[in-house]
Design a protein around this motif. Sequence first.
Motif, PDB file in Angstrom:
ATOM      1  N   ALA A   8       6.573  27.764  19.551  1.00  0.00           N
ATOM      2  CA  ALA A   8       6.270  27.072  20.731  1.00  0.00           C
ATOM      3  C   ALA A   8       7.329  27.130  21.548  1.00  0.00           C
ATOM      4  CB  ALA A   8       5.921  25.645  20.567  1.00  0.00           C
ATOM      5  N   GLU A   9       7.186  27.769  22.903  1.00  0.00           N
ATOM      6  CA  GLU A   9       8.129  27.967  23.867  1.00  0.00           C
ATOM      7  C   GLU A   9       7.683  27.271  25.010  1.00  0.00           C
ATOM      8  OE1 GLU A   9       8.840  32.099  26.161  1.00  0.00           O
ATOM      9  OE2 GLU A   9       9.126  32.334  23.749  1.00  0.00           O
ATOM     10  N   VAL A  10       8.758  26.820  25.795  1.00  0.00           N
ATOM     11  CA  VAL A  10       8.792  26.319  26.919  1.00  0.00           C
ATOM     12  C   VAL A  10       9.967  26.553  27.944  1.00  0.00           C
ATOM     13  CG1 VAL A  10       9.173  24.100  28.402  1.00  0.00           C
ATOM     14  CG2 VAL A  10       7.768  24.162  26.355  1.00  0.00           C
ATOM     15  N   ILE A  14      12.557  28.221  22.577  1.00  0.00           N
ATOM     16  CA  ILE A  14      11.816  27.808  21.437  1.00  0.00           C
ATOM     17  C   ILE A  14      12.084  26.477  21.295  1.00  0.00           C
ATOM     18  CG2 ILE A  14      11.493  28.022  18.957  1.00  0.00           C
ATOM     19  CD1 ILE A  14      12.252  31.332  19.477  1.00  0.00           C
ATOM     20  N   VAL A  15      11.091  25.518  21.248  1.00  0.00           N
ATOM     21  CA  VAL A  15      10.992  24.128  21.328  1.00  0.00           C
ATOM     22  C   VAL A  15      10.130  23.634  19.780  1.00  0.00           C
ATOM     23  CG1 VAL A  15      11.421  23.691  23.788  1.00  0.00           C
ATOM     24  CG2 VAL A  15       8.975  23.550  22.471  1.00  0.00           C
ATOM     25  N   GLY A  16       9.569  24.692  19.095  1.00  0.00           N
ATOM     26  CA  GLY A  16       8.745  24.077  17.823  1.00  0.00           C
ATOM     27  C   GLY A  16       8.641  25.386  17.195  1.00  0.00           C
ATOM     28  N   VAL A  17       8.188  25.162  15.926  1.00  0.00           N
ATOM     29  CA  VAL A  17       7.989  26.415  15.013  1.00  0.00           C
ATOM     30  C   VAL A  17       7.167  25.805  13.786  1.00  0.00           C
ATOM     31  CG1 VAL A  17      10.018  25.781  13.836  1.00  0.00           C
ATOM     32  CG2 VAL A  17       8.804  27.925  13.683  1.00  0.00           C
ATOM     33  N   ILE A  18       6.244  26.440  13.092  1.00  0.00           N
ATOM     34  CA  ILE A  18       5.434  26.110  12.068  1.00  0.00           C
ATOM     35  C   ILE A  18       5.370  27.665  11.161  1.00  0.00           C
ATOM     36  CG2 ILE A  18       3.123  26.843  12.867  1.00  0.00           C
ATOM     37  CD1 ILE A  18       2.078  24.540  11.084  1.00  0.00           C
ATOM     38  N   CYS A  19       5.844  27.253   9.749  1.00  0.00           N
ATOM     39  CA  CYS A  19       6.019  28.610   9.151  1.00  0.00           C
ATOM     40  C   CYS A  19       5.124  28.232   7.814  1.00  0.00           C
ATOM     41  CB  CYS A  19       7.486  28.799   8.622  1.00  0.00           C
ATOM     42  SG  CYS A  19       8.533  28.897   9.788  1.00  0.00           S
ATOM     43  N   TYR A  20       4.390  29.499   7.695  1.00  0.00           N
ATOM     44  CA  TYR A  20       3.458  29.257   6.643  1.00  0.00           C
ATOM     45  C   TYR A  20       3.645  30.325   5.362  1.00  0.00           C
ATOM     46  CZ  TYR A  20      -0.328  26.669   9.066  1.00  0.00           C
ATOM     47  OH  TYR A  20      -1.164  25.771   9.505  1.00  0.00           O
ATOM     48  N   THR A  21       3.172  30.029   4.216  1.00  0.00           N
ATOM     49  CA  THR A  21       3.325  30.841   3.171  1.00  0.00           C
ATOM     50  C   THR A  21       2.250  30.712   2.148  1.00  0.00           C
ATOM     51  OG1 THR A  21       4.809  31.760   1.271  1.00  0.00           O
ATOM     52  CG2 THR A  21       4.665  29.419   1.621  1.00  0.00           C
ATOM     53  N   LYS A  22       1.697  31.673   1.298  1.00  0.00           N
ATOM     54  CA  LYS A  22       0.615  31.411   0.483  1.00  0.00           C
ATOM     55  C   LYS A  22       1.167  30.578  -0.711  1.00  0.00           C
ATOM     56  CE  LYS A  22      -1.563  35.853   1.446  1.00  0.00           C
ATOM     57  NZ  LYS A  22      -1.855  37.229   1.114  1.00  0.00           N
ATOM     58  N   ALA A  23      -0.029  29.911  -1.082  1.00  0.00           N
ATOM     59  CA  ALA A  23       0.104  29.116  -2.429  1.00  0.00           C
ATOM     60  C   ALA A  23      -0.748  29.224  -3.199  1.00  0.00           C
ATOM     61  CB  ALA A  23       0.521  27.648  -2.186  1.00  0.00           C
ATOM     62  N   HIS A  24      -1.093  28.473  -4.271  1.00  0.00           N
ATOM     63  CA  HIS A  24      -2.181  28.465  -5.037  1.00  0.00           C
ATOM     64  C   HIS A  24      -2.768  27.358  -5.947  1.00  0.00           C
ATOM     65  CE1 HIS A  24       0.302  30.439  -8.493  1.00  0.00           C
ATOM     66  NE2 HIS A  24      -0.918  29.650  -9.089  1.00  0.00           N
ATOM     67  N   LEU A  25      -3.809  27.428  -6.204  1.00  0.00           N
ATOM     68  CA  LEU A  25      -4.354  25.984  -7.123  1.00  0.00           C
ATOM     69  C   LEU A  25      -4.529  26.606  -8.490  1.00  0.00           C
ATOM     70  CD1 LEU A  25      -6.733  24.091  -4.619  1.00  0.00           C
ATOM     71  CD2 LEU A  25      -4.235  23.533  -5.293  1.00  0.00           C
ATOM     72  N   GLN A  26      -4.183  26.092  -9.385  1.00  0.00           N
ATOM     73  CA  GLN A  26      -4.418  26.571 -10.810  1.00  0.00           C
ATOM     74  C   GLN A  26      -5.240  25.483 -11.550  1.00  0.00           C
ATOM     75  OE1 GLN A  26      -2.787  29.478 -12.035  1.00  0.00           O
ATOM     76  NE2 GLN A  26      -4.111  29.455 -13.534  1.00  0.00           N
ATOM     77  N   ASN A  27      -6.368  25.838 -12.013  1.00  0.00           N
ATOM     78  CA  ASN A  27      -7.312  24.891 -12.610  1.00  0.00           C
ATOM     79  C   ASN A  27      -7.854  25.494 -14.018  1.00  0.00           C
ATOM     80  OD1 ASN A  27      -9.355  23.174 -13.736  1.00  0.00           O
ATOM     81  ND2 ASN A  27     -10.137  22.675 -11.473  1.00  0.00           N
ATOM     82  N   GLY A  28      -7.062  25.300 -15.026  1.00  0.00           N
ATOM     83  CA  GLY A  28      -7.036  26.031 -16.280  1.00  0.00           C
ATOM     84  C   GLY A  28      -7.077  27.586 -16.196  1.00  0.00           C
ATOM     85  N   GLY A  48       6.988  14.080  20.401  1.00  0.00           N
ATOM     86  CA  GLY A  48       6.190  13.076  21.392  1.00  0.00           C
ATOM     87  C   GLY A  48       5.369  13.801  22.371  1.00  0.00           C
ATOM     88  N   CYS A  49       5.508  15.033  22.745  1.00  0.00           N
ATOM     89  CA  CYS A  49       5.039  15.565  23.617  1.00  0.00           C
ATOM     90  C   CYS A  49       3.576  16.438  23.117  1.00  0.00           C
ATOM     91  CB  CYS A  49       5.812  16.640  24.467  1.00  0.00           C
ATOM     92  SG  CYS A  49       7.163  15.884  24.924  1.00  0.00           S
ATOM     93  N   GLY A  50       3.246  16.344  22.028  1.00  0.00           N
ATOM     94  CA  GLY A  50       1.992  17.006  21.353  1.00  0.00           C
ATOM     95  C   GLY A  50       2.343  18.601  21.226  1.00  0.00           C
ATOM     96  N   ILE A  51       3.366  18.755  21.165  1.00  0.00           N
ATOM     97  CA  ILE A  51       3.695  20.480  20.576  1.00  0.00           C
ATOM     98  C   ILE A  51       3.211  20.678  19.107  1.00  0.00           C
ATOM     99  CG2 ILE A  51       5.539  21.847  20.612  1.00  0.00           C
ATOM    100  CD1 ILE A  51       6.666  20.841  23.013  1.00  0.00           C
TER     101      ILE A  51
END
Length: 155
Positions: A8-10, A14-28, A48-51
């Motif tokens: 997020a840029e104002v 740069i005033v905010g960031v979100i960083c994703y990565t893959k993961a997984h679920l293991q069921n059996g 507190g500004c909603g960013i």
Amino acid sequence: MSQLSRVAEVNGQIVGVICYTKAHLQNGNMKKEILTFGPLCVLPEWQGCGIGGVLLKKTLELARQQGFEGVVIFGEPDYYPSHGFKTCDHFGITTIDGKNFDAFLGIELVEGGLTEFGGKFIESKVFEELSEEENEELTKRFSTPAKQKFPCQWD
């Protein structure tokens, strides 16, 4: 995952960031690819500004559009439920060692995306592959901040 991570840029800052990565679920013997993110952070003077909420909302929708059915995180239990996250026990998901706790949260991007699979949450190998030596070299590039403890942190 650069296709989901955002800043997020104002006014050019740069005033905010979100960083994703893959993961997984293991069921059996079954495995299901999901997402995790971290950090989601906003500069203190912009909190507190909603960013953070905007970063979260927009990227979760992008993830859904790209076919991901759910996201599991370790996050602040006083923040994320207001954005639709629930503790992972609601989805039948545990940590790799079978645990559940308030900061272990998930959100379904499609109905049943987590509950219909359940299982153990397995983070991306990227979190395990950085050796102690590589971590030390990377850490040397940054100045050491003063240690602080904030009321919103959990132990």
